[in-house]
Design a protein around this motif. Structure first.
Motif, PDB file in Angstrom:
ATOM      1  N   GLY A 298     -23.844  34.192  12.290  1.00  0.00           N
ATOM      2  CA  GLY A 298     -24.182  33.667  10.974  1.00  0.00           C
ATOM      3  C   GLY A 298     -25.364  34.363  10.333  1.00  0.00           C
ATOM      4  O   GLY A 298     -26.065  35.181  10.954  1.00  0.00           O
ATOM      5  N   SER A 299     -25.597  34.041   9.068  1.00  0.00           N
ATOM      6  CA  SER A 299     -26.723  34.589   8.329  1.00  0.00           C
ATOM      7  C   SER A 299     -28.033  34.204   9.004  1.00  0.00           C
ATOM      8  O   SER A 299     -28.228  33.044   9.398  1.00  0.00           O
ATOM      9  N   GLY A 300     -28.898  35.183   9.188  1.00  0.00           N
ATOM     10  CA  GLY A 300     -30.184  34.934   9.824  1.00  0.00           C
ATOM     11  C   GLY A 300     -30.130  34.936  11.333  1.00  0.00           C
ATOM     12  O   GLY A 300     -31.166  34.833  11.993  1.00  0.00           O
ATOM     13  N   GLU A 301     -28.932  35.058  11.901  1.00  0.00           N
ATOM     14  CA  GLU A 301     -28.784  35.059  13.350  1.00  0.00           C
ATOM     15  C   GLU A 301     -28.749  36.494  13.884  1.00  0.00           C
ATOM     16  O   GLU A 301     -28.258  37.405  13.225  1.00  0.00           O
TER      17      GLU A 301
ATOM     18  N   ARG B 298     -14.550  42.783  24.260  1.00  0.00           N
ATOM     19  CA  ARG B 298     -13.305  42.900  23.484  1.00  0.00           C
ATOM     20  C   ARG B 298     -13.000  41.557  22.824  1.00  0.00           C
ATOM     21  O   ARG B 298     -13.059  40.501  23.469  1.00  0.00           O
ATOM     22  N   LEU B 299     -12.637  41.622  21.531  1.00  0.00           N
ATOM     23  CA  LEU B 299     -12.385  40.429  20.741  1.00  0.00           C
ATOM     24  C   LEU B 299     -11.081  40.584  19.967  1.00  0.00           C
ATOM     25  O   LEU B 299     -10.553  41.690  19.813  1.00  0.00           O
ATOM     26  N   ASN B 300     -10.613  39.447  19.446  1.00  0.00           N
ATOM     27  CA  ASN B 300      -9.541  39.476  18.455  1.00  0.00           C
ATOM     28  C   ASN B 300     -10.090  39.450  17.044  1.00  0.00           C
ATOM     29  O   ASN B 300      -9.472  39.970  16.115  1.00  0.00           O
ATOM     30  N   ARG B 301     -11.264  38.831  16.897  1.00  0.00           N
ATOM     31  CA  ARG B 301     -11.869  38.749  15.574  1.00  0.00           C
ATOM     32  C   ARG B 301     -13.394  38.721  15.702  1.00  0.00           C
ATOM     33  O   ARG B 301     -13.938  38.049  16.569  1.00  0.00           O
ATOM     34  N   LEU B 302     -14.037  39.486  14.821  1.00  0.00           N
ATOM     35  CA  LEU B 302     -15.499  39.476  14.730  1.00  0.00           C
ATOM     36  C   LEU B 302     -15.869  39.147  13.299  1.00  0.00           C
ATOM     37  O   LEU B 302     -15.383  39.797  12.359  1.00  0.00           O
ATOM     38  N   THR B 303     -16.728  38.144  13.134  1.00  0.00           N
ATOM     39  CA  THR B 303     -17.231  37.807  11.801  1.00  0.00           C
ATOM     40  C   THR B 303     -18.746  37.941  11.812  1.00  0.00           C
ATOM     41  O   THR B 303     -19.434  37.280  12.607  1.00  0.00           O
ATOM     42  N   LEU B 304     -19.218  38.805  10.948  1.00  0.00           N
ATOM     43  CA  LEU B 304     -20.664  39.020  10.829  1.00  0.00           C
ATOM     44  C   LEU B 304     -21.065  38.676   9.409  1.00  0.00           C
ATOM     45  O   LEU B 304     -20.666  39.363   8.452  1.00  0.00           O
ATOM     46  N   ALA B 305     -21.819  37.630   9.260  1.00  0.00           N
ATOM     47  CA  ALA B 305     -22.221  37.182   7.931  1.00  0.00           C
ATOM     48  C   ALA B 305     -23.317  38.087   7.361  1.00  0.00           C
ATOM     49  O   ALA B 305     -24.039  38.771   8.095  1.00  0.00           O
TER      50      ALA B 305
ATOM     51  N   GLY C  41     -26.697  39.091   6.376  1.00  0.00           N
ATOM     52  CA  GLY C  41     -27.954  38.634   6.956  1.00  0.00           C
ATOM     53  C   GLY C  41     -27.895  38.415   8.446  1.00  0.00           C
ATOM     54  O   GLY C  41     -28.911  38.159   9.091  1.00  0.00           O
ATOM     55  N   GLY C  42     -26.684  38.534   9.029  1.00  0.00           N
ATOM     56  CA  GLY C  42     -26.545  38.468  10.474  1.00  0.00           C
ATOM     57  C   GLY C  42     -26.720  39.840  11.100  1.00  0.00           C
ATOM     58  O   GLY C  42     -26.521  40.863  10.444  1.00  0.00           O
ATOM     59  N   THR C  43     -27.060  39.868  12.383  1.00  0.00           N
ATOM     60  CA  THR C  43     -27.351  41.141  13.045  1.00  0.00           C
ATOM     61  C   THR C  43     -26.735  41.186  14.428  1.00  0.00           C
ATOM     62  O   THR C  43     -26.827  40.218  15.191  1.00  0.00           O
ATOM     63  N   LEU C  44     -26.100  42.327  14.731  1.00  0.00           N
ATOM     64  CA  LEU C  44     -25.629  42.621  16.083  1.00  0.00           C
ATOM     65  C   LEU C  44     -26.524  43.703  16.669  1.00  0.00           C
ATOM     66  O   LEU C  44     -26.801  44.714  16.008  1.00  0.00           O
ATOM     67  N   THR C  45     -26.958  43.522  17.896  1.00  0.00           N
ATOM     68  CA  THR C  45     -27.820  44.521  18.528  1.00  0.00           C
ATOM     69  C   THR C  45     -27.351  44.784  19.955  1.00  0.00           C
ATOM     70  O   THR C  45     -26.591  44.007  20.533  1.00  0.00           O
ATOM     71  N   ALA C  46     -27.840  45.892  20.505  1.00  0.00           N
ATOM     72  CA  ALA C  46     -27.658  46.218  21.913  1.00  0.00           C
ATOM     73  C   ALA C  46     -29.017  46.118  22.595  1.00  0.00           C
ATOM     74  O   ALA C  46     -30.058  46.164  21.940  1.00  0.00           O
ATOM     75  N   PRO C  47     -29.040  46.000  23.908  1.00  0.00           N
ATOM     76  CA  PRO C  47     -30.323  45.975  24.617  1.00  0.00           C
ATOM     77  C   PRO C  47     -31.088  47.280  24.410  1.00  0.00           C
ATOM     78  O   PRO C  47     -30.513  48.319  24.044  1.00  0.00           O
ATOM     79  N   GLY C  48     -32.369  47.257  24.656  1.00  0.00           N
ATOM     80  CA  GLY C  48     -33.177  48.456  24.555  1.00  0.00           C
ATOM     81  C   GLY C  48     -32.652  49.564  25.450  1.00  0.00           C
ATOM     82  O   GLY C  48     -32.263  49.319  26.590  1.00  0.00           O
ATOM     83  N   GLY C  49     -32.596  50.799  24.920  1.00  0.00           N
ATOM     84  CA  GLY C  49     -32.083  51.920  25.693  1.00  0.00           C
ATOM     85  C   GLY C  49     -30.580  52.088  25.595  1.00  0.00           C
ATOM     86  O   GLY C  49     -30.014  52.951  26.274  1.00  0.00           O
ATOM     87  N   TYR C  50     -29.925  51.260  24.748  1.00  0.00           N
ATOM     88  CA  TYR C  50     -28.477  51.336  24.581  1.00  0.00           C
ATOM     89  C   TYR C  50     -28.124  51.368  23.099  1.00  0.00           C
ATOM     90  O   TYR C  50     -28.930  51.015  22.227  1.00  0.00           O
ATOM     91  N   SER C  51     -26.894  51.795  22.831  1.00  0.00           N
ATOM     92  CA  SER C  51     -26.376  51.779  21.464  1.00  0.00           C
ATOM     93  C   SER C  51     -25.189  50.841  21.401  1.00  0.00           C
ATOM     94  O   SER C  51     -24.571  50.511  22.419  1.00  0.00           O
TER      95      SER C  51
END
Length: 633
Positions: free
Chosen positions: A41-44, A53-60, A62-72
């Motif tokens: 969600g927004s702000g998350e 692996r997913l069937n659906r990804l929803t990124l609102a 203001g939402g953010t997806l990240t990887a751990p430090g040292g990864y992409s």
């Protein structure tokens, strides 16, 4: 979290679109967690700690997806890398765009591949990463590799598609690798073609030998380069088709010559565009294009950009631009550029020679020449392959000039090379040159405007420092005053810094003009050659009085008015067997005739020579210096 590096035979799934690479035997793949959907969600902020692996990804928004430090983190949908965008113009990091993604959605967490170029570090992501031991799974994005076969030594018939920004296809670092018949399609902007950030194929490091055979590579995007050889790599491209098209620059992009930030060609070269098909950079890097097609829309097809000891070679290839402006090859520094048996269909120039010690050769793909390059460049061609290569001559078709000297350099044309250009064959912008044209094998020069060699002052206004940065906002202004005589410069003598050209065993029809204002002579030598035209010092003027980014195409285009030399001598030597047919008033500062050389007028006319205003007979075996005027009546 631990992501295991996997080395061994890897096979891309062919039955299921977007199938992950799966290991052979008991070797374990990087961990994959399964879930049907994920909503951020927004702000998350959601940290993806393992490939998911997913069937659906929803990124609102203001939402953010990240990887751990040292990864992409890389998103693929049905095997296509997508959704990634740069966080800012001139920035280096990318994030996943807000939106809903459906299908075979994979979020791949891969070990970082951070590449530093000058002042910036670029966080590379690539479908396939190879080092000395083979494919490194935890630096790769297997979900972006479809079909074919992938091993530690070769990739065969694989497909890589990207619609996101700054995603590379294959990155080889100090490894030996072969790409056989890959199909790579990248749509969306890259970021830096000096580092290869966003390129289809990159060979990097002095221990790299990368062979690309039967490839079909297409890109559309700002600096979304097809092939890059860097830092001593040896990249050999055979039987391949490479095509790049311009993208859309960010609205707030400001054109600059600062290479970490440069995303469009400096317009001061008389060009436009924002992607070149290839780049050769670093120290002792090599790139060879054999029996291949390489086209950029504009800017350039085969580029050499900075570094030292670079070797760029095109053999039996078709090279050029699909748009109105662009070059075939670029030679800077001490680069060696060789074009054998190839066809160039270019918008602006066959080659831009930018010095200071560039060496360029256009000739035939003779068996001896190709065999020598096979050894020198370690091309790995077998005896059968060498024998099967047809012997061809080189043909250049240019919509503007043949060759432009933006810096000092050496240029040789020989064999059956034919140069067809709308404007001057050689455009020398105030540079030291050593041009040699050997017509004994049938070489021909065909400038449509009738000018073979044009010398002018450098009309590049150069970048302008704005708020501490070098920006492409300069303006060229045509001088309105006559040049002032430099009493220390000898217009009758040959200097090492002059613009020199030698023509041997050839028939020439066209004019030679020295329009320099400052001390630089045009030094011409004809050996067993015939030349029909005007050879003269001149006043050269552009068609417009000022040139900026909006009128970049006016650069280099001048009109000539023949006149006595001021600081721009015209020195002519007619060696054995040579004849000059003077077609119009010509002003020289030195004329030397061999005992069997001749100066004549067209049929039905006569030529007259004056030396410092005194009528003088033209006698074979003589040398004349001073203010020479040859007139035809």
């Amino acid at each position: 979290m631990t992501l295991m590096t996997r080395r061994s035979l890897l096979i891309a799934g062919t039955a299921t679109a977007g199938a992950l690479l799966v290991p052979v035997g008991s070797v374990q793949a990087a961990p994959v967690t399964s879930a049907r959907q994920l909503t951020v969600g927004s702000g998350e902020t959601y940290e993806v700690t393992a490939t998911t692996r997913l069937n659906r990804l929803t990124l609102a928004e203001g939402g953010t997806l990240t990887a751990p430090g040292g990864y992409s983190l890389t998103l693929t949908v049905d095997g296509v890398e997508t959704g990634q965008q740069l966080t800012a113009t001139g920035g280096t990091a990318t994030v996943v765009r807000p939106g809903t993604y459906r299908g075979d959605v994979v979020l791949t967490v891969a070990a970082a591949n951070d590449i530093t170029y000058e002042t910036l570090t670029f966080p590379f992501r690539q479908a396939v990463y190879v080092d000395a031991d083979g494919v490194v799974t935890d630096k790769s994005v297997p979900a972006a590799v479809l079909g074919g076969k992938l091993t530690d030594t070769l990739a065969r018939d694989v497909s890589i598609t990207s619609t996101g920004e700054c995603f590379d296809g294959v990155f080889v670092q100090d490894g030996t690798y072969t790409l056989q018949r890959p199909t790579i399609s990248l749509t969306g902007n890259g970021r830096c073609d000096f580092a290869g950030y966003g390129a289809a194929v990159v060979g990097d490091g002095s221990a790299t030998t990368l062979v690309v055979e039967g490839a079909r590579i297409s890109t559309k995007g700002v600096v979304r380069t097809a092939v890059i050889s860097n830092d001593g790599a040896n990249v050999v491209v055979k039987d391949s088709c490479l095509r790049t098209r311009n993208g859309t620059l960010p609205d707030d992009y400001e054109a600059t010559v600062e290479t970490p930030y440069m995303q469009s060609v400096p317009w001061m070269l008389g060009l436009d565009g924002n992607v070149r098909a290839t780049n050769l950079i670093g120290k002792n890097s090599r790139a060879t294009y054999l029996d291949s097609t390489v086209f950029s829309e504009t800017w350039g097809a085969l580029s050499v950009e900075g570094g030292s000891g670079l070797k760029l070679t095109a053999i039996n290839s078709h090279v050029g631009n699909t748009g109105e402006y662009g070059y075939g090859t670029y030679a800077i520094g001490d680069a060696t550029v060789r074009v054998l048996g190839s066809r160039f269909d270019v918008g602006s120039y066959a080659t831009i020679i930018a010095g200071p010690a560039a060496v360029v050769h256009y000739g035939d793909s003779t068996r001896d020449a190709v065999a020598a390059l096979n050894t020198e460049l370690e091309l790995g061609l077998s005896a059968a392959e060498l024998k099967a290569l047809p012997v061809r001559n080189t043909v250049v078709n240019s919509g503007h000039f043949g060759y432009m000297f933006f810096g000092a350099g050496t240029l040789t044309l020989d064999g059956g090379t034919v140069i067809n250009s709308e404007r001057a064959t050689f455009l020398n912008k105030g540079q030291q040159t050593a041009i040699t044209v050997d017509g004994s094998g049938g070489a021909r020069l065909n400038p449509r405007d009738g000018v073979i060699l044009q010398m002018i002052e450098l009309d590049d206004p150069g970048p302008v420092r704005v708020d501490g940065r070098m920006m492409n906002v300069g303006v060229y202004t045509e001088p309105t005053t006559d040049p002032t005589k430099d009493s220390t410069f000898d217009v009758t003598a040959v200097h090492s810094t002059d613009g020199a050209a030698t023509f041997t065993d050839i028939e020439l029809k066209g004019d030679f003009y020295n329009g320099m204002r400052k001390g630089k002579n045009m030094v011409l030598t004809f050996d067993n050659a015939t030349v029909e035209g005007v050879i003269s010092a001149t006043t050269a003027r552009h068609r417009v009085s000022t040139i900026d980014a909006s009128t970049f195409y006016e650069l280099g285009i001048v009109t000539n008015t023949a006149q006595a030399a001021v600081n721009n001598g015209a020195i002519v030597t007619l060696d054995s067997g040579s004849t000059w047919t003077v077609t119009g008033t010509s002003y020289l500062t030195s004329l030397t005739l061999a005992s069997d050389a001749a100066v004549k007028a067209p049929s039905g006319k006569a030529v007259t020579l004056t030396v410092d205003g005194t009528a003088t007979a033209i006698t074979a075996g003589s040398t004349y210096t001073g203010a020479l005027a040859l007139t035809v009546a």
